[in-house]
Motif scaffolding. Structure first.
Motif, mmCIF file in Angstrom:
data_model
loop_
_atom_site.group_PDB
_atom_site.id
_atom_site.type_symbol
_atom_site.label_atom_id
_atom_site.label_comp_id
_atom_site.label_asym_id
_atom_site.label_seq_id
_atom_site.Cartn_x
_atom_site.Cartn_y
_atom_site.Cartn_z
ATOM 1 N N TYR A 67 0.614 -1.148 -0.032
ATOM 2 C CA TYR A 67 -0.052 0.046 0.018
ATOM 3 C C TYR A 67 1.012 1.310 0.068
ATOM 4 O O TYR A 67 0.646 2.130 -0.861
ATOM 5 N N PRO A 68 1.817 1.488 0.620
ATOM 6 C CA PRO A 68 2.801 2.611 0.680
ATOM 7 C C PRO A 68 3.481 2.572 -0.424
ATOM 8 O O PRO A 68 3.671 3.816 -1.224
ATOM 9 N N GLY A 69 3.855 1.392 -1.149
ATOM 10 C CA GLY A 69 4.205 1.529 -2.708
ATOM 11 C C GLY A 69 3.321 2.055 -3.482
ATOM 12 O O GLY A 69 3.673 2.823 -4.759
ATOM 13 N N GLU A 70 2.079 1.587 -3.618
ATOM 14 C CA GLU A 70 1.062 2.034 -4.393
ATOM 15 C C GLU A 70 0.711 3.465 -4.176
ATOM 16 O O GLU A 70 0.584 4.242 -5.204
ATOM 17 N N GLY A 71 0.703 3.943 -3.133
ATOM 18 C CA GLY A 71 0.441 5.552 -2.707
ATOM 19 C C GLY A 71 1.736 6.451 -3.402
ATOM 20 O O GLY A 71 1.659 7.417 -3.557
ATOM 21 N N PHE A 72 2.957 5.882 -3.175
ATOM 22 C CA PHE A 72 3.946 6.536 -3.745
ATOM 23 C C PHE A 72 4.211 6.749 -5.091
ATOM 24 O O PHE A 72 4.223 7.638 -5.777
ATOM 25 N N ALA A 73 3.902 5.532 -5.870
ATOM 26 C CA ALA A 73 3.787 5.443 -7.298
ATOM 27 C C ALA A 73 2.596 5.889 -7.928
ATOM 28 O O ALA A 73 2.792 6.538 -9.314
ATOM 29 N N GLY A 74 1.520 5.674 -7.202
ATOM 30 C CA GLY A 74 0.462 6.172 -7.871
ATOM 31 C C GLY A 74 -0.616 7.043 -7.336
ATOM 32 O O GLY A 74 -0.057 8.203 -6.676
ATOM 33 N N ASN A 75 -1.999 6.617 -7.064
ATOM 34 C CA ASN A 75 -2.690 7.316 -6.264
ATOM 35 C C ASN A 75 -3.565 6.331 -5.124
ATOM 36 O O ASN A 75 -3.007 5.184 -4.981
ATOM 37 N N TRP A 76 -4.703 6.414 -4.784
ATOM 38 C CA TRP A 76 -5.393 5.564 -3.746
ATOM 39 C C TRP A 76 -6.518 4.621 -4.411
ATOM 40 O O TRP A 76 -7.432 4.281 -3.739
ATOM 41 N N ILE A 77 -6.489 4.387 -5.776
ATOM 42 C CA ILE A 77 -7.533 3.678 -6.350
ATOM 43 C C ILE A 77 -7.858 2.296 -6.055
ATOM 44 O O ILE A 77 -8.907 1.668 -5.845
ATOM 45 N N ARG A 78 -6.576 1.699 -5.429
ATOM 46 C CA ARG A 78 -6.706 0.337 -4.849
ATOM 47 C C ARG A 78 -7.390 0.360 -3.625
ATOM 48 O O ARG A 78 -7.863 -0.623 -2.962
ATOM 49 N N ASP A 234 -14.313 0.575 -18.677
ATOM 50 C CA ASP A 234 -13.348 -0.129 -19.423
ATOM 51 C C ASP A 234 -12.840 -1.174 -18.256
ATOM 52 O O ASP A 234 -12.219 -1.042 -17.349
ATOM 53 N N PHE A 235 -13.215 -2.506 -18.559
ATOM 54 C CA PHE A 235 -12.923 -3.501 -17.557
ATOM 55 C C PHE A 235 -11.614 -4.110 -17.778
ATOM 56 O O PHE A 235 -11.209 -5.110 -16.795
ATOM 57 N N ALA A 236 -10.883 -3.726 -18.741
ATOM 58 C CA ALA A 236 -9.589 -4.117 -18.885
ATOM 59 C C ALA A 236 -8.519 -3.139 -18.152
ATOM 60 O O ALA A 236 -7.361 -3.587 -18.093
ATOM 61 N N ALA A 237 -9.180 -2.119 -17.589
ATOM 62 C CA ALA A 237 -8.254 -1.170 -16.807
ATOM 63 C C ALA A 237 -8.502 -1.308 -15.371
ATOM 64 O O ALA A 237 -9.630 -1.704 -14.935
ATOM 65 N N LEU A 238 -7.630 -0.652 -14.805
ATOM 66 C CA LEU A 238 -7.881 -0.697 -12.939
ATOM 67 C C LEU A 238 -8.542 0.667 -12.719
ATOM 68 O O LEU A 238 -8.110 1.614 -12.258
ATOM 69 N N THR A 239 -9.937 0.587 -13.037
ATOM 70 C CA THR A 239 -10.814 1.636 -12.614
ATOM 71 C C THR A 239 -11.551 1.576 -11.511
ATOM 72 O O THR A 239 -11.508 0.460 -10.754
ATOM 73 N N LEU A 241 -14.753 1.484 -10.797
ATOM 74 C CA LEU A 241 -15.630 0.270 -10.918
ATOM 75 C C LEU A 241 -15.002 -1.000 -10.612
ATOM 76 O O LEU A 241 -15.472 -2.133 -9.817
ATOM 77 N N VAL A 242 -14.088 -1.285 -11.441
ATOM 78 C CA VAL A 242 -13.380 -2.735 -11.483
ATOM 79 C C VAL A 242 -13.077 -2.820 -10.006
ATOM 80 O O VAL A 242 -13.199 -4.118 -9.475
ATOM 81 N N MET A 243 -12.287 -2.066 -9.167
ATOM 82 C CA MET A 243 -11.976 -2.257 -7.825
ATOM 83 C C MET A 243 -13.069 -2.430 -6.935
ATOM 84 O O MET A 243 -13.155 -3.123 -5.921
ATOM 85 N N ALA A 244 -14.111 -1.972 -7.211
ATOM 86 C CA ALA A 244 -15.495 -2.077 -6.209
ATOM 87 C C ALA A 244 -15.953 -2.982 -6.558
ATOM 88 O O ALA A 244 -16.152 -3.993 -5.576
ATOM 89 N N LEU A 245 -15.990 -3.806 -7.751
ATOM 90 C CA LEU A 245 -16.557 -5.004 -7.887
ATOM 91 C C LEU A 245 -15.543 -6.185 -7.234
ATOM 92 O O LEU A 245 -15.977 -7.073 -6.686
ATOM 93 N N ASN A 246 -14.117 -5.846 -7.491
ATOM 94 C CA ASN A 246 -13.371 -6.735 -6.945
ATOM 95 C C ASN A 246 -13.435 -6.942 -5.475
ATOM 96 O O ASN A 246 -13.514 -8.079 -4.786
ATOM 97 N N GLY A 247 -13.821 -5.782 -4.907
ATOM 98 C CA GLY A 247 -13.830 -5.628 -3.120
ATOM 99 C C GLY A 247 -15.138 -6.340 -2.756
ATOM 100 O O GLY A 247 -15.182 -6.909 -1.801
ATOM 101 N N ILE A 248 -16.221 -6.242 -3.458
ATOM 102 C CA ILE A 248 -17.603 -6.867 -3.134
ATOM 103 C C ILE A 248 -17.162 -8.468 -3.346
ATOM 104 O O ILE A 248 -17.595 -9.074 -2.409
ATOM 105 N N PHE A 249 -16.468 -9.117 -4.196
ATOM 106 C CA PHE A 249 -16.262 -10.353 -4.524
ATOM 107 C C PHE A 249 -15.447 -10.962 -3.161
ATOM 108 O O PHE A 249 -15.700 -11.950 -2.686
ATOM 109 N N TRP A 250 -14.404 -9.990 -2.945
ATOM 110 C CA TRP A 250 -13.553 -10.416 -1.932
ATOM 111 C C TRP A 250 -13.962 -10.660 -0.560
ATOM 112 O O TRP A 250 -13.864 -11.269 0.127
ATOM 113 N N THR A 251 -14.952 -9.519 -0.528
ATOM 114 C CA THR A 251 -15.485 -9.527 0.939
ATOM 115 C C THR A 251 -16.527 -10.731 1.177
ATOM 116 O O THR A 251 -16.742 -11.513 2.071
#
Length: 401
Positions: A67-78, A234-239, A241-251
């Protein structure tokens, strides 16, 4: 530029933490006289402690380093994935937790048999066991690799020491040792993150407000794809919506079918206490995930003016910061937090794999076995699982170098 190193005070802090964890295991050892005590804590663990354990189980070493690596390189989308956790659980925990508490004795997969037949129970419990066997070895390896690179200690030695200590306190203390060590580990994790934020906000010449405003203006705290031209559909990109759906299934998978979480539903005295514990643990996850994403954002701000070694990967920036910028003692707390977040995953896996082994296999094929026989088998599975995970980690190290 300062060189990384480990002060004697840091070593003492880490040793004190490890000694405390082992003491917790020894403290609860005398109570482990039945499988109900060993795997379910006598069903009398305080809900607030279970909540901390649920949080510790849901958070892995990925949170601490990635998570610190993601915040450093990009933003908070994950972070969007984690935000789905309380949203989903608010709607399902009220019936899911009582369902498991009233239908199963110990294993989550007992419900699968009642609903779909023994084949479903066998498949799901085997899948859980195999997944967590491989996961434990990987966690040991990644933890040892990170600590070795940060401290210079031999990777094999790190694996063996941490594996032996984790197996010992899990073996002797049962699920209660796991729960109360999770409470301590959660505290160490949060304190470590807050200390890092304090240094990153107040060490630079710029004021904290300026640092945060600049990061916000640069989109470092955005929850959407960094490229505004990318469509949310765009379901091929890290959007988002994609992260929200991933979070629902993971939960749904984590809280609805994973033994490491379901087993914690059984520890409280009442259904109400169990629901409160599960929901409280889930709600605590979000600020912790946000905390470490914020660490990454502040690292980005910090290293705008402070040089980094050439070619350093984003996920290596936080370990470099820990070893070069923090004062003695604080570095030890952060290293203890890194160990804590990995141990909280490993100890839970060891106890829960043993619970599944006893409930879904041993008792199934040896119905005449006494509770003491089952307890001995459960302890044996803990040891064998620890040995297997250590062997996997050692194999990874050998392949690595």
């Amino acid at each position: 530029m300062p060189e990384p190193g480990l002060h004697v005070l840091d070593v003492l802090v880490v040793v004190a933490y490890l000694a405390t964890i082992v003491w917790i295991g020894a403290h609860f050892a005398r109570k482990q006289t039945s499988t109900d005590a060993y795997f379910a804590g006598g069903r009398s663990v305080p809900p607030w402690a279970i909540g901390f354990s649920v949080m510790a189980t849901s958070i892995s070493s990925v949170t601490f380093l990635a998570y610190p690596g993601e915040g450093f390189a990009g933003n908070w989308i994950r972070l969007v994935q984690g935000l789905m956790l309380p949203v989903v659980l608010v709607f399902v925990l009220w019936w899911l937790v009582p369902l498991y508490r009233h239908v199963i004795r110990l294993s989550a997969y007992e419900y699968f048999e009642k609903r779909f037949g023994y084949g479903a129970r066998l498949y799901s419990s085997a899948a859980f066991t195999l997944m967590h066997f491989s996961k434990m070895g990987t966690v040991f390896f990644l933890l040892a690799l990170a600590l070795s690179k940060m401290t210079g200690y031999n990777t094999y030695h790190v694996v063996l020491v941490l594996a032996i200590l984790t197996v010992i306190y899990t073996l002797v203390g049962g699920i209660e040792a796991v729960i109360w060590s999770d409470v301590l580990q959660s505290f160490v994790l949060v304190v470590g993150g807050l200390l890092c934020i304090g240094v990153l906000l107040f060490a630079p010449e710029a004021s904290p407000g300026t640092i945060i405003s600049n990061a916000w203006a640069q989109g470092k705290m955005s929850l959407s794809h960094p490229d505004p031209n990318v469509s949310q559909w765009d379901f091929a990109a890290l959007t988002t919506l994609v992260m929200a759906l991933n979070g629902i299934f993971w939960t749904v998978q984590k809280y609805g079918t994973d033994q490491t979480v379901v087993q914690r539903f059984l520890l409280a005295k009442t259904d109400k206490g169990a629901v409160r514990a599960a929901l409280g643990g889930a709600l605590m996850c979000v600020p912790v995930w946000t905390l470490f994403m914020f660490v990454g954002t502040l690292l980005w701000s910090f290293y705008q003016t402070t040089p980094l070694p050439e070619g350093m990967r984003a996920d290596a920036v936080f370990p470099w910061f820990i070893m070069t910028q923090l004062p003695p003692g604080v570095t030890g707390i952060i290293l203890a937090a890194l160990i804590a977040v990995a141990m909280s995953s490993l100890e839970s896996d060891l106890n829960c794999v043993a619970a599944v082994g006893v409930e879904d296999y041993y008792r199934r094929f040896r119905p005449q076995a006494t509770d003491q026989d089952s307890l001995k088998v459960g302890r044996g599975i803990v040891v064998l699982s620890g040995v297997f995970a250590t062997a996997v980690a050692v194999g990874y190290i050998a392949a690595e170098g």
